[in-house]
Design a protein around this motif. Structure first.
Motif, PDB file in Angstrom:
ATOM      1  N   PHE A  71      40.044  36.557 -13.050  1.00  0.00           N
ATOM      2  CA  PHE A  71      39.912  35.934 -14.388  1.00  0.00           C
ATOM      3  C   PHE A  71      38.698  35.099 -14.496  1.00  0.00           C
ATOM      4  N   TRP A  87      41.747  42.020 -18.794  1.00  0.00           N
ATOM      5  CA  TRP A  87      41.861  40.688 -19.052  1.00  0.00           C
ATOM      6  C   TRP A  87      42.031  40.140 -20.337  1.00  0.00           C
ATOM      7  N   THR A  95      47.294  40.859 -18.658  1.00  0.00           N
ATOM      8  CA  THR A  95      46.476  41.891 -18.924  1.00  0.00           C
ATOM      9  C   THR A  95      46.955  43.129 -19.520  1.00  0.00           C
TER      10      THR A  95
END
Length: 337
Positions: free
Chosen positions: A164, A254, A298
């Protein structure tokens, strides 16, 4: 003379709103109009965490037309010297915060930079992920299947093994941000209402494969009927009605939202009271299946999503992914105002 002027006004209006003509600042991006949309899914393919359906209002935004590619990520690394999470020394003090108390420290030979790769064996139990996921030392964005692999000739493939904070760092450098879950889902639907798949309610209309996902017997019998057994170059499959490519399949993407299984229920309750406007997710993460690990949402599924396992090749599908995770099927794309 009225009619030519009217036609000119209409033409100008259409040109101004056209998704395919971004200004130079937003080259390679698609404009998504602000408005009220329905998100979530309660259809036959949906899982509990995907519903209920509710209305959400969002401001207009730009979105990358493709997943960030190896070439694009390389430009970022060369400009900044950035090291991804998968390339950095492993910090046991940080890792043990996500483990039960008194978990023994692994040997130093294990606590080395690396990431998760897909290494399938014949599965006896589809609930045991260790049968196809392996921690590989030296796996990272430049070496997607371990130290002996490379991305040579794969400039247009999506970058993978991106945690991330890696995605955030790239987005900040590019003057963009990561999409919220609502933005991502609205964009994936392509202007259509909630449906089982991005293109309708049939996975392979007229036998056509419209995304890169797993065909065959999962996990060790990939027939690659869609033409690809791992990642595909971006734009290998048709875009959705907004002109966005690979919103479904290829690699997971993401979003900026923390994960909770009850987010949609909370948002629907909010929508009933005062409207759900530009939601950006809960204030903290909670995954009842793994409560010690902070996770982000996600979206989109990947080349490993199968009808036999993890059939998450749908706009409403949502996965809880550890914030520091890097995986062979995990990438991202960005948005901008």
């Amino acid at each position: 003379m009225k009619y030519p002027l009217l036609l000119l006004a209409v033409a100008f209006s259409l040109l101004s709103s056209c998704n395919s003509t971004p200004d130079p600042e937003h080259e390679g991006m698609v404009w998504i109009e602000g408005g009220t949309y329905r998100v979530g899914n309660e259809g036959s393919e949906a899982k509990n965490v995907e519903g209920p359906v509710y209305e959400v209002e969002v401001d207009g935004f730009w979105m990358d037309e493709t997943e960030v590619t190896n070439a694009q990520f390389r430009a970022f690394v060369e400009a900044t010297g950035y090291k991804t999470v998968a390339e950095r020394p492993v910090d046991w003090e940080e890792i043990k915060k996500q483990l039960p108390p008194n978990t023994p420290r692994p040997p130093d030979s294990i606590l080395q930079p690396g990431s998760l790769i897909f290494e399938p064996a014949q599965a006896a139990n589809l609930y045991d992920l260790s049968q196809w996921w392996k921690w590989e030392l030296g796996a990272d964005w430049k070496h997607p299947h371990g130290p002996n692999s490379s991305i040579e000739g794969k400039d247009q493939h999506p970058v993978v093994h991106i945690a991330f904070e890696d995605a955030q760092a790239y987005a900040n450098w590019a003057g963009k941000s990561l999409p919220t879950e609502a933005q991502w889902e609205i964009a994936a639907l392509g202007g259509n209402g909630p449906s089982d798949f991005a293109w309708g309610n049939e996975l392979t209309p007229e036998g056509e494969y419209l995304a890169n996902y797993f065909q065959g017997t999962f996990p060790d019998g990939n027939s690659a009927a869609d033409g690809y057994s791992t990642t595909a170059p971006v734009k290998s499959f048709p875009p959705n009605d907004y002109g966005l490519y690979d919103m479904i399949g290829n690699v997971w993407e993401w979003t900026s939202d923390w994960y909770r299984p009850d987010t949609h229920r909370s948002n629907k309750a909010l929508a009933k009271v005062r409207g759900c406007v530009n939601p950006n997710g809960p204030s903290q993460s909670y995954d009842p299946n793994d409560p010690l690990v902070p996770k982000r949402v996600t979206k989109g599924g990947s080349f490993l999503c199968s009808s036999e396992y993890c059939s998450n090749y749908r706009p409403s599908a949502r996965m809880a992914t550890a914030f520091d995770s890097g995986q062979e099927h995990l990438g991202f794309r960005c948005v901008s105002k």
